[in-house]
Enzyme design. Structure first.
Site, PDB file in Angstrom:
ATOM      1  N   ALA A  75       0.851  -1.188   0.000  1.00 16.65           N
ATOM      2  CA  ALA A  75       0.000   0.000   0.000  1.00 16.65           C
ATOM      3  C   ALA A  75       0.878   1.225   0.000  1.00 16.65           C
ATOM      4  O   ALA A  75       2.005   1.197   0.515  1.00 16.65           O
ATOM      5  CB  ALA A  75      -0.911  -0.007   1.220  1.00 16.65           C
ATOM      6  N   ASP A  76       0.366   2.283  -0.579  1.00 11.84           N
ATOM      7  CA  ASP A  76       1.048   3.565  -0.465  1.00 11.84           C
ATOM      8  C   ASP A  76       0.015   4.609  -0.052  1.00 11.84           C
ATOM      9  O   ASP A  76      -1.069   4.676  -0.628  1.00 11.84           O
ATOM     10  CB  ASP A  76       1.704   3.956  -1.786  1.00 11.84           C
ATOM     11  CG  ASP A  76       2.554   5.207  -1.604  1.00 11.84           C
ATOM     12  OD1 ASP A  76       3.478   5.164  -0.759  1.00 11.84           O
ATOM     13  OD2 ASP A  76       2.262   6.237  -2.244  1.00 11.84           O
TER      14      ASP A  76
END
Ligand SMILES: *Cc1c(COP(=O)(O)O)cnc(C)c1O
Length: 440
Positions: A75-76
């Site tokens: 995830a970012d």
């Protein structure tokens, strides 16, 4: 059932997954997050998230044994303000300026979750956005927060879980998304894809985990002493008389092979852990009565304690009836090294003939030898017994029979003397007391 790998350095993402009671392995990942400013903010975040996924895919290929099938989760999370990504601050002054800009304003926090599923070779990404409204902040209070150091590793220079409450006027959308991983949306994807993951049952207590580490250290040191690779030695945690809670604890700490002495005691434990989806392998190490064989075959990865031809014959007979017509039960031959009348096992005089007969049994594969040497005061006194067992294994391994090549395991050594057993070539040690404490 899938296995989940979380490729993230963020302890906050780990905590969010743990709260969902999902078992996962963290996959440490270091990627430089350099956004491509020619793209719009959302595409920039997507690109970073996919870069992480790509790096994680390479990382997982280097694992000696990735659990299959698996799902990789990356995830970012970025803070977007006035059409730009704010990124992590480079200096405290930088953090100060960013927070001054956010003061009294509304910004967006977007997380792009990127997932890869191994069996379908499929990649999925989902973006989740939350609006965050900041209160008007005094420079002095911003400065005080910046001095805590908290902003320095965070996009947008703040951690929503750590800022003073009044910094945040309100939010619209998921709070976990701002922290780094929106679990509701994540669970929705899992459900839609039909992926399920083992649950975290019990947390390892520090005690169980520490004891396990200690035993592993002894195995490592004893191996190094004689230039053996420590990974050649497998640990069976002897769990006789121990309740399932303690087994679960040790399992949560990373132990997966457990040894039991009594069929009647073992069966409910096996059932219990299977219902919890725990990936536990069971070994039978106690005296096996011939009338219990029917309940034991197929339930144990390895039966260590085959000490008579009669018992071997019974296993050979029951295995296809109880499991399936081609089933083969792995066993070890128990050797009564001290020729003690109180212990079962083949005597050194009879084992070779018996071995040759057992080699012909279709539903048994003899993997090696096991022994329980006479109890000595000093572990050193057992060294000679371990050597005898090792020499015997070499001899049987050299028998001109195609199945003799499977004779590679030496199950020897208990809490009292497993360090000596490892020095003398044990491939399996059976340790109870040192892992669980004294039995009551
Ligand atoms: C109980 C038992 C062990 C473990 O003994 P500890 O001294 O508790 O480590 C190992 N092997 C067999 C066959 C056992 O019965």
């Amino acid at each position: 059932m899938h296995h989940l790998y979380l490729a993230s350095m963020s302890p906050r993402r780990r905590e969010i997954l743990e709260k969902q009671n999902i078992q996962f392995d963290p996959l440490p990942l270091k990627v430089s997050e350099i956004p491509n400013e020619n793209l719009n903010p959302l595409d920039q975040i997507r690109q970073i998230s996919l870069q992480k996924l790509h790096a994680a895919q390479n990382e997982i290929k280097r694992l000696p044994a990735a659990k299959q099938p698996y799902v990789l989760l990356c995830a970012d999370t970025e803070v977007v303000f006035c059409g730009k990504l704010l990124g992590k601050p480079k200096t405290p002054e930088d953090a100060m300026q960013t927070l001054q800009r956010l003061s009294g304003q509304t910004h967006e926090v977007t997380t792009v979750i990127a997932l890869y599923e191994s069996s379908q070779n499929e990649t999925i990404e989902v973006a989740v956005t939350t609006m965050v409204h900041f209160s008007y902040l005094e420079d002095a209070e911003i400065k005080k927060y910046v001095q805590t150091g908290d902003p320095m590793d965070k996009a947008g220079s703040y951690g929503i879980q750590n800022v003073p409450r009044h910094f945040i006027k309100s939010i619209q959308g998921s709070l976990e998304n701002v922290i780094g991983l929106p679990s509701a949306e994540l669970l929705e994807i899992f459900k839609k894809q039909g992926w399920s993951f083992p649950k975290i049952h019990e947390k390892a207590t520090p005690n169980a985990a520490l004891r396990l580490l200690e035993v592993q250290k002894v195995i490592r040191q004893a191996s190094e002493k004689v230039h053996r690779d420590p990974s050649w030695v497998s640990l069976v945690a002897v769990s006789k008389t121990q309740p399932v809670e303690k087994i679960s604890e040790l399992h949560a700490a990373g132990q997966s092979w457990f040894g039991e002495n009594y069929v009647q005691e073992a069966l409910p434990k096996i059932q219990f852990l299977r219902e919890k989806n725990a990936d536990v392998k069971w070994h039978f190490i106690g005296h096996l009565q011939t009338n219990k064989v029917k309940d034991a075959v197929g339930k144990f990865q390895l039966i260590h304690s085959v000490g008579s031809l009669e018992l071997a014959r019974k296993i050979d007979q029951q295995a296809p009836l109880r499991c399936h017509p081609d089933f083969v039960q792995d066993i070890l031959l128990q050797v009564n090294l001290g020729e003690e009348t109180t212990k079962s096992g083949f005597s050194l005089g009879e084992i070779e003939t018996a071995f040759h007969e057992i080699l012909e049994f279709k539903h048994i594969l003899v993997r090696g030898l096991m022994a329980m040497p006479p109890l000595q005061n000093s572990p050193e006194e057992n060294r000679v017994h371990f050597q005898t067992l090792r020499n015997l294994l070499h001899k049987l391994h050299g028998t001109p029979h195609p199945k003799a090549k499977n004779m590679i395991e030496l199950s020897m050594g208990t809490s009292h003397d497993f360090h000596i057993a490892v020095e003398e070539g044990a491939t399996i040690v059976r340790v109870g007391t040192s892992l669980f404490g004294e039995r009551t």
